[in-house]
Design a protein around this motif. Structure first.
Motif, short mmCIF file in Angstrom:
data_model
loop_
_atom_site.label_atom_id
_atom_site.label_comp_id
_atom_site.label_asym_id
_atom_site.label_seq_id
_atom_site.Cartn_x
_atom_site.Cartn_y
_atom_site.Cartn_z
N GLU A 25 54.21 47.24 29.43
CA GLU A 25 53.01 46.41 29.55
C GLU A 25 51.78 47.27 29.74
O GLU A 25 51.79 48.24 30.49
CB GLU A 25 53.17 45.43 30.71
N ILE A 26 50.72 46.90 29.02
CA ILE A 26 49.40 47.51 29.19
C ILE A 26 48.48 46.46 29.78
O ILE A 26 48.28 45.40 29.19
CB ILE A 26 48.83 47.99 27.84
N ALA A 27 47.94 46.74 30.95
CA ALA A 27 47.01 45.80 31.60
C ALA A 27 45.58 46.26 31.35
O ALA A 27 45.29 47.46 31.25
CB ALA A 27 47.29 45.73 33.10
N PHE A 28 44.68 45.29 31.26
CA PHE A 28 43.26 45.56 31.01
C PHE A 28 42.45 45.04 32.19
O PHE A 28 42.48 43.84 32.50
CB PHE A 28 42.81 44.90 29.71
N ALA A 29 41.73 45.95 32.83
CA ALA A 29 40.95 45.61 34.02
C ALA A 29 39.49 46.01 33.81
O ALA A 29 39.19 46.93 33.04
CB ALA A 29 41.51 46.33 35.25
N GLY A 30 38.60 45.31 34.49
CA GLY A 30 37.19 45.64 34.40
C GLY A 30 36.35 44.62 35.12
O GLY A 30 36.82 43.53 35.45
N ARG A 31 35.11 45.00 35.37
CA ARG A 31 34.19 44.06 35.99
C ARG A 31 33.97 42.86 35.08
O ARG A 31 34.10 42.96 33.86
CB ARG A 31 32.83 44.76 36.25
N SER A 32 33.62 41.74 35.68
CA SER A 32 33.31 40.56 34.90
C SER A 32 32.16 40.86 33.93
O SER A 32 31.19 41.54 34.29
CB SER A 32 32.90 39.41 35.83
N LEU A 76 43.71 40.98 32.80
CA LEU A 76 43.56 40.69 34.22
C LEU A 76 42.24 40.01 34.51
O LEU A 76 41.26 40.21 33.78
CB LEU A 76 43.63 41.99 35.03
N PRO A 77 42.16 39.19 35.58
CA PRO A 77 40.87 38.62 35.97
C PRO A 77 39.86 39.72 36.26
O PRO A 77 40.21 40.78 36.78
CB PRO A 77 41.22 37.84 37.25
N GLY A 78 38.61 39.49 35.90
CA GLY A 78 37.56 40.47 36.15
C GLY A 78 37.30 40.65 37.63
O GLY A 78 37.40 39.69 38.41
N TYR A 79 36.99 41.87 38.03
CA TYR A 79 36.64 42.10 39.43
C TYR A 79 35.13 42.28 39.55
O TYR A 79 34.42 42.43 38.56
CB TYR A 79 37.39 43.31 40.00
N GLY A 80 34.65 42.29 40.77
CA GLY A 80 33.21 42.40 41.00
C GLY A 80 32.48 41.08 40.86
O GLY A 80 31.26 41.04 40.82
N PHE A 81 33.23 39.98 40.81
CA PHE A 81 32.61 38.67 40.67
C PHE A 81 32.00 38.23 41.99
O PHE A 81 32.60 38.36 43.04
CB PHE A 81 33.63 37.63 40.18
N ALA A 82 30.79 37.73 41.96
CA ALA A 82 30.09 37.33 43.18
C ALA A 82 29.89 35.83 43.27
O ALA A 82 29.52 35.31 44.31
CB ALA A 82 28.73 38.04 43.26
N GLN A 83 30.15 35.11 42.18
CA GLN A 83 29.82 33.69 42.13
C GLN A 83 31.05 32.81 42.38
O GLN A 83 31.17 31.72 41.85
CB GLN A 83 29.21 33.35 40.77
N GLU A 93 42.57 38.70 44.08
CA GLU A 93 42.89 40.08 44.43
C GLU A 93 44.37 40.22 44.77
O GLU A 93 45.00 41.23 44.42
CB GLU A 93 42.02 40.51 45.61
N GLU A 94 44.94 39.23 45.43
CA GLU A 94 46.37 39.26 45.75
C GLU A 94 47.21 39.20 44.48
O GLU A 94 48.21 39.91 44.35
CB GLU A 94 46.72 38.09 46.67
N LEU A 95 46.80 38.35 43.55
CA LEU A 95 47.52 38.24 42.29
C LEU A 95 47.47 39.55 41.51
O LEU A 95 48.50 40.04 41.02
CB LEU A 95 46.93 37.10 41.45
N ILE A 96 46.28 40.13 41.40
CA ILE A 96 46.12 41.38 40.63
C ILE A 96 46.87 42.52 41.29
O ILE A 96 47.65 43.23 40.63
CB ILE A 96 44.62 41.72 40.49
N SER A 97 46.65 42.74 42.59
CA SER A 97 47.28 43.88 43.26
C SER A 97 48.80 43.72 43.29
O SER A 97 49.53 44.71 43.12
CB SER A 97 46.72 44.05 44.67
N GLY A 98 49.28 42.50 43.50
CA GLY A 98 50.72 42.26 43.52
C GLY A 98 51.34 42.60 42.18
O GLY A 98 52.40 43.25 42.12
N TYR A 99 50.70 42.18 41.11
CA TYR A 99 51.21 42.50 39.77
C TYR A 99 51.21 44.00 39.54
O TYR A 99 52.21 44.58 39.09
CB TYR A 99 50.36 41.79 38.71
N LEU A 100 50.11 44.67 39.82
CA LEU A 100 49.99 46.09 39.53
C LEU A 100 50.98 46.93 40.35
O LEU A 100 51.50 47.94 39.87
CB LEU A 100 48.57 46.57 39.80
N LEU A 101 51.25 46.52 41.57
CA LEU A 101 52.13 47.29 42.44
C LEU A 101 53.61 47.02 42.18
O LEU A 101 54.45 47.90 42.34
CB LEU A 101 51.83 46.98 43.91
#
Length: 210
Positions: A25-32, A76-83, A93-101
């Motif tokens: 699996e290749i995951a794609f992460a980035g700011r919104s 993956l869901p975008g990080y850095g979201f403020a809204q 964050e729990e979903l993303i970190s749990g998957y990655l780990l």
């Protein structure tokens, strides 16, 4: 590897609902709004298989796509979201970190960074976290078409210095001009070949032993 043969698999909102770990699996992460969906669509030569949106935080699940019987691409869901509210941010964050780990078939995380700007704290935190947890990562500097060649070189050098990496450790990319697209496909194919070799079970000794 044929990145043109791609199909949507599932949108996962819980770690208990992850697809069977059949492929690397290749995951794609980035700011919104960093251009993650546009990058994936260009990678697989599709216009809108991965939905793009101008509204930050719209992707709230792990979206799985299958490269025909070879590979999963995971948006993956975008990080850095403020809204969004605090609880929603914690859930994501729990979903993303749990998957990655926990995902043993994860071969690499493509971390997408806007080439036009200085390194954001959230991008540094993501790459530092991946390195700390021994998760392979490939930084991609995207939206290169917004800059001249000279500006691309200067901005890329500044990001390299901020991340303490060499040019060979990242790619410059544009979803509009195809810059870096073929090289990205080639690099991801190598990650997957490496992952497949590592996961092969050891050969059994055919001898009877003493």
């Amino acid at each position: 590897m044929n990145f043109n043969q791609v199909s949507f698999v599932d949108s996962v909102f819980s770690l208990q609902r992850l697809p069977e770990p059949l492929y690397p699996e290749i995951a794609f992460a980035g700011r919104s709004n960093v251009g993650k969906s546009s990058l994936i669509n260009k990678l697989i030569n599709r216009k809108n298989l991965v939905k793009t949106s101008s509204k930050p935080g719209k992707t709230r699940s792990l979206n799985f796509f299958e490269v025909k019987e070879q590979l999963y691409l995971v948006d993956l869901p975008g990080y850095g979201f403020a809204q969004v509210n605090k609880q929603m941010r914690l859930d994501w964050e729990e979903l993303i970190s749990g998957y990655l780990l926990e995902r043993e078939t994860l071969a690499c995380v493509v971390v997408i960074i806007d080439l036009r700007h200085a390194l954001k704290a959230t991008d540094r935190e993501m790459l530092d976290w991946l390195q700390y947890n021994n998760i392979p990562a490939l930084p991609i500097y995207t939206k290169a078409d917004k800059l001249s060649k000279n500006q691309q070189s200067k901005q890329a050098a500044a990001l390299d210095a901020a991340l303490n990496i060499a040019p060979a450790d990242r790619l410059i990319f544009s979803a509009k001009t195809d810059l870096g697209c073929e090289e990205l496909r080639n690099r991801l194919a190598v990650y997957c070949q490496h992952e497949t070799v590592e996961e092969e079970p050891p050969r059994q000794d055919s001898g009877t032993g003493a």
